[in-house]
Scaffold this motif. Structure first.
Motif, PDB file in Angstrom:
ATOM      1  N   HIS A  82     -57.401  17.634 -47.716  1.00 55.66           N
ATOM      2  CA  HIS A  82     -58.817  16.932 -47.779  1.00 55.66           C
ATOM      3  C   HIS A  82     -59.986  17.676 -47.760  1.00 55.66           C
ATOM      4  CE1 HIS A  82     -58.711  18.116 -43.442  1.00 55.66           C
ATOM      5  NE2 HIS A  82     -59.800  17.856 -43.714  1.00 55.66           N
ATOM      6  N   ILE A  83     -60.891  16.899 -47.880  1.00 58.28           N
ATOM      7  CA  ILE A  83     -62.387  17.773 -48.283  1.00 58.28           C
ATOM      8  C   ILE A  83     -63.367  17.061 -47.444  1.00 58.28           C
ATOM      9  CG2 ILE A  83     -62.651  16.322 -50.259  1.00 58.28           C
ATOM     10  CD1 ILE A  83     -64.522  18.570 -51.075  1.00 58.28           C
ATOM     11  N   LYS A  84     -64.158  17.462 -46.633  1.00 59.91           N
ATOM     12  CA  LYS A  84     -65.325  16.843 -46.034  1.00 59.91           C
ATOM     13  C   LYS A  84     -66.628  17.005 -46.744  1.00 59.91           C
ATOM     14  CE  LYS A  84     -63.545  17.686 -41.262  1.00 59.91           C
ATOM     15  NZ  LYS A  84     -64.059  18.424 -40.040  1.00 59.91           N
ATOM     16  N   ILE A  85     -67.359  15.701 -46.982  1.00 61.28           N
ATOM     17  CA  ILE A  85     -68.423  15.654 -47.956  1.00 61.28           C
ATOM     18  C   ILE A  85     -69.511  14.756 -46.750  1.00 61.28           C
ATOM     19  CG2 ILE A  85     -69.657  14.696 -49.821  1.00 61.28           C
ATOM     20  CD1 ILE A  85     -66.704  14.788 -51.200  1.00 61.28           C
ATOM     21  N   ILE A  86     -70.891  15.554 -46.805  1.00 62.81           N
ATOM     22  CA  ILE A  86     -71.878  14.897 -46.324  1.00 62.81           C
ATOM     23  C   ILE A  86     -72.550  14.280 -47.032  1.00 62.81           C
ATOM     24  CG2 ILE A  86     -73.840  15.403 -44.833  1.00 62.81           C
ATOM     25  CD1 ILE A  86     -72.724  17.821 -43.580  1.00 62.81           C
ATOM     26  N   HIS A  87     -72.672  12.863 -46.998  1.00 58.86           N
ATOM     27  CA  HIS A  87     -73.477  12.245 -48.085  1.00 58.86           C
ATOM     28  C   HIS A  87     -74.174  11.022 -47.398  1.00 58.86           C
ATOM     29  CE1 HIS A  87     -73.244   9.111 -51.405  1.00 58.86           C
ATOM     30  NE2 HIS A  87     -73.798  10.091 -51.785  1.00 58.86           N
ATOM     31  N   GLU A  88     -75.561  11.282 -47.658  1.00 60.61           N
ATOM     32  CA  GLU A  88     -76.465  10.449 -47.035  1.00 60.61           C
ATOM     33  C   GLU A  88     -76.570  10.507 -45.585  1.00 60.61           C
ATOM     34  OE1 GLU A  88     -78.653   8.375 -48.763  1.00 60.61           O
ATOM     35  OE2 GLU A  88     -77.921   9.254 -50.432  1.00 60.61           O
TER      36      GLU A  88
ATOM     37  N   PHE B 176     -62.249  12.678 -47.374  1.00 60.44           N
ATOM     38  CA  PHE B 176     -61.366  12.272 -48.593  1.00 60.44           C
ATOM     39  C   PHE B 176     -60.077  13.118 -48.742  1.00 60.44           C
ATOM     40  CE2 PHE B 176     -65.864  11.107 -49.533  1.00 60.44           C
ATOM     41  CZ  PHE B 176     -65.721   9.710 -49.962  1.00 60.44           C
ATOM     42  N   THR B 177     -59.056  12.498 -49.020  1.00 56.09           N
ATOM     43  CA  THR B 177     -57.778  13.398 -49.523  1.00 56.09           C
ATOM     44  C   THR B 177     -58.256  13.655 -51.074  1.00 56.09           C
ATOM     45  OG1 THR B 177     -56.785  11.382 -50.361  1.00 56.09           O
ATOM     46  CG2 THR B 177     -56.425  12.221 -48.171  1.00 56.09           C
ATOM     47  N   ILE B 178     -57.955  14.565 -51.664  1.00 58.54           N
ATOM     48  CA  ILE B 178     -57.978  15.255 -52.772  1.00 58.54           C
ATOM     49  C   ILE B 178     -57.586  14.193 -53.869  1.00 58.54           C
ATOM     50  CG2 ILE B 178     -57.817  17.124 -54.411  1.00 58.54           C
ATOM     51  CD1 ILE B 178     -58.167  19.220 -52.190  1.00 58.54           C
ATOM     52  N   LYS B 179     -56.396  13.773 -53.460  1.00 57.63           N
ATOM     53  CA  LYS B 179     -55.781  13.040 -54.459  1.00 57.63           C
ATOM     54  C   LYS B 179     -56.748  11.597 -54.851  1.00 57.63           C
ATOM     55  CE  LYS B 179     -51.223  10.679 -55.078  1.00 57.63           C
ATOM     56  NZ  LYS B 179     -50.258  10.264 -54.509  1.00 57.63           N
TER      57      LYS B 179
ATOM     58  N   CYS C  94     -54.349   4.974 -44.540  1.00 61.55           N
ATOM     59  CA  CYS C  94     -53.285   6.036 -43.894  1.00 61.55           C
ATOM     60  C   CYS C  94     -53.973   7.049 -43.419  1.00 61.55           C
ATOM     61  CB  CYS C  94     -52.489   6.197 -44.966  1.00 61.55           C
ATOM     62  SG  CYS C  94     -51.360   5.088 -45.962  1.00 61.55           S
ATOM     63  N   PRO C  95     -54.053   7.391 -42.075  1.00 64.16           N
ATOM     64  CA  PRO C  95     -55.016   8.391 -41.539  1.00 64.16           C
ATOM     65  C   PRO C  95     -54.580   9.902 -42.314  1.00 64.16           C
ATOM     66  CG  PRO C  95     -53.149   7.753 -40.163  1.00 64.16           C
ATOM     67  CD  PRO C  95     -52.916   6.765 -41.273  1.00 64.16           C
ATOM     68  N   ILE C  96     -55.608  10.526 -42.413  1.00 62.64           N
ATOM     69  CA  ILE C  96     -55.653  11.890 -42.899  1.00 62.64           C
ATOM     70  C   ILE C  96     -55.147  12.791 -42.040  1.00 62.64           C
ATOM     71  CG2 ILE C  96     -56.994  13.615 -44.373  1.00 62.64           C
ATOM     72  CD1 ILE C  96     -58.738  11.458 -45.005  1.00 62.64           C
ATOM     73  N   THR C  97     -54.033  13.459 -42.218  1.00 59.21           N
ATOM     74  CA  THR C  97     -53.419  14.367 -41.294  1.00 59.21           C
ATOM     75  C   THR C  97     -53.201  15.699 -41.826  1.00 59.21           C
ATOM     76  OG1 THR C  97     -51.155  13.790 -42.104  1.00 59.21           O
ATOM     77  CG2 THR C  97     -52.080  12.791 -40.078  1.00 59.21           C
ATOM     78  N   ASN C  98     -52.917  16.047 -43.157  1.00 57.59           N
ATOM     79  CA  ASN C  98     -52.873  17.354 -43.784  1.00 57.59           C
ATOM     80  C   ASN C  98     -54.307  17.888 -43.903  1.00 57.59           C
ATOM     81  OD1 ASN C  98     -51.853  19.591 -44.932  1.00 57.59           O
ATOM     82  ND2 ASN C  98     -50.566  18.476 -46.382  1.00 57.59           N
TER      83      ASN C  98
ATOM     84  N   LYS D   9     -73.095  19.783 -38.533  1.00 56.62           N
ATOM     85  CA  LYS D   9     -72.750  18.571 -39.197  1.00 56.62           C
ATOM     86  C   LYS D   9     -71.277  18.585 -39.803  1.00 56.62           C
ATOM     87  CE  LYS D   9     -77.185  17.536 -41.274  1.00 56.62           C
ATOM     88  NZ  LYS D   9     -78.074  17.748 -42.487  1.00 56.62           N
ATOM     89  N   TYR D  10     -70.454  19.771 -40.299  1.00 62.07           N
ATOM     90  CA  TYR D  10     -69.349  19.574 -40.581  1.00 62.07           C
ATOM     91  C   TYR D  10     -68.296  19.548 -39.340  1.00 62.07           C
ATOM     92  CZ  TYR D  10     -69.932  20.162 -45.548  1.00 62.07           C
ATOM     93  OH  TYR D  10     -70.397  20.100 -46.953  1.00 62.07           O
ATOM     94  N   SER D  11     -68.568  20.098 -38.257  1.00 65.79           N
ATOM     95  CA  SER D  11     -67.702  20.113 -37.078  1.00 65.79           C
ATOM     96  C   SER D  11     -67.785  18.880 -36.412  1.00 65.79           C
ATOM     97  CB  SER D  11     -68.334  21.164 -36.029  1.00 65.79           C
ATOM     98  OG  SER D  11     -69.576  20.961 -35.461  1.00 65.79           O
ATOM     99  N   LYS D  12     -68.848  18.054 -36.458  1.00 66.11           N
ATOM    100  CA  LYS D  12     -68.657  16.513 -35.718  1.00 66.11           C
ATOM    101  C   LYS D  12     -67.614  15.736 -36.279  1.00 66.11           C
ATOM    102  CE  LYS D  12     -72.433  14.259 -38.132  1.00 66.11           C
ATOM    103  NZ  LYS D  12     -73.724  13.710 -37.795  1.00 66.11           N
ATOM    104  N   LYS D  13     -67.274  14.739 -35.913  1.00 61.18           N
ATOM    105  CA  LYS D  13     -66.215  13.779 -36.078  1.00 61.18           C
ATOM    106  C   LYS D  13     -66.805  12.986 -37.058  1.00 61.18           C
ATOM    107  CE  LYS D  13     -63.166  10.481 -34.087  1.00 61.18           C
ATOM    108  NZ  LYS D  13     -62.015  10.685 -34.402  1.00 61.18           N
ATOM    109  N   SER D  14     -65.732  12.919 -38.217  1.00 54.54           N
ATOM    110  CA  SER D  14     -65.973  12.240 -39.667  1.00 54.54           C
ATOM    111  C   SER D  14     -66.049  10.721 -39.185  1.00 54.54           C
ATOM    112  CB  SER D  14     -65.011  12.545 -40.517  1.00 54.54           C
ATOM    113  OG  SER D  14     -65.168  11.426 -41.544  1.00 54.54           O
ATOM    114  N   SER D  15     -66.923   9.888 -39.947  1.00 53.60           N
ATOM    115  CA  SER D  15     -66.974   8.669 -39.713  1.00 53.60           C
ATOM    116  C   SER D  15     -65.772   7.683 -40.300  1.00 53.60           C
ATOM    117  CB  SER D  15     -68.128   7.916 -40.581  1.00 53.60           C
ATOM    118  OG  SER D  15     -68.383   8.294 -41.653  1.00 53.60           O
ATOM    119  N   VAL D  16     -65.267   8.702 -41.418  1.00 55.86           N
ATOM    120  CA  VAL D  16     -63.962   7.884 -41.925  1.00 55.86           C
ATOM    121  C   VAL D  16     -62.908   8.722 -41.651  1.00 55.86           C
ATOM    122  CG1 VAL D  16     -63.149   7.244 -44.377  1.00 55.86           C
ATOM    123  CG2 VAL D  16     -65.217   6.662 -43.581  1.00 55.86           C
ATOM    124  N   ASN D  17     -61.908   8.525 -41.070  1.00 57.69           N
ATOM    125  CA  ASN D  17     -60.610   9.364 -40.947  1.00 57.69           C
ATOM    126  C   ASN D  17     -59.422   8.986 -41.599  1.00 57.69           C
ATOM    127  OD1 ASN D  17     -61.914  11.357 -39.274  1.00 57.69           O
ATOM    128  ND2 ASN D  17     -61.695   9.827 -37.375  1.00 57.69           N
ATOM    129  N   THR D  18     -59.674   8.164 -42.441  1.00 56.77           N
ATOM    130  CA  THR D  18     -58.341   7.433 -43.396  1.00 56.77           C
ATOM    131  C   THR D  18     -58.665   7.319 -44.719  1.00 56.77           C
ATOM    132  OG1 THR D  18     -59.405   5.293 -43.346  1.00 56.77           O
ATOM    133  CG2 THR D  18     -57.796   5.674 -41.518  1.00 56.77           C
TER     134      THR D  18
END
Length: 189
Positions: free
Chosen positions: A44-50, A56-59, A36-40, A22-31
């Motif tokens: 950022h953090i990946k969250i599986i929700h529903e 998400f960026t931590i900021k 702005c595209p998340i590059t760093n 689940k964490y290795s597949k492509k995220s549905s949201v990459n901005t």
């Protein structure tokens, strides 16, 4: 008992494999929330929700958390539960714990309200009761330091003219300098 241990071991292995997938597949949201595209990779953090993977960026998460937890109505603390901005559903406790430890591991400062929320085991009612003064103080600070210049100048001008009736503020005053000088006094007011 030996069979149960073997079955449990295999079940845990398959659960871990499913989580890795689940964490290795492509995220549905990459901005981020500003589109702005998340590059760093570190910020950022990946969250599986529903059953959907969000990035998400931590900021952005810190801003969402501070806005939700420092919510006030007429200066009375009314914290709101933290929601996912993409689907407007509440984050579950496991997601909140993941967010908390990701922020703690990063080089960002942990928001005080979020740490207090963590100490209340993410119970919004207990958090609101135990931290009412802190919520109100954070709300006022956010209001004083993030309000636009025109509204802030008008409010400061009213504050001075209300408390000192003999003092009038000239319209040609340098507003930026005036706000810079008066901001700490307005915060106390």
């Amino acid at each position: 008992l030996d069979v149960l241990c073997i079955v449990q071991k295999h079940y845990n292995a398959f659960s871990k494999l499913a989580r890795i997938y689940k964490y290795s597949k492509k995220s549905s949201v990459n901005t981020d929330l500003l589109l702005c595209p998340i590059t760093n990779k570190d910020r950022h953090i990946k969250i599986i929700h529903e059953n959907v993977l969000y990035m998400f960026t931590i900021k952005d998460l810190i801003n969402i958390i501070n806005t939700s937890l420092s919510n006030c109505s007429s200066f009375y603390a009314e914290p709101k539960p933290i929601k996912n901005p993409y689907n407007n559903l509440l984050f579950n406790k496991s997601s909140l714990y993941n967010i908390y430890f990701s922020i703690k591991k990063s080089d960002y400062l942990m928001p005080v309200l979020f740490h207090q929320y963590f100490l209340c085991h993410f119970n919004i009612i207990n958090f609101g009761i135990e931290n009412e003064y802190l919520i109100r103080d954070t709300y006022i600070k956010r209001l004083v330091y993030n309000t636009n210049q025109k509204n802030l100048f008008d409010s400061m001008k009213r504050m001075i003219e209300k408390n000192f009736s003999q003092i009038r503020i000239n319209k040609n005053i340098d507003k930026d300098e005036f706000i810079k000088i008066m901001r700490p006094y307005y915060y106390l007011y």
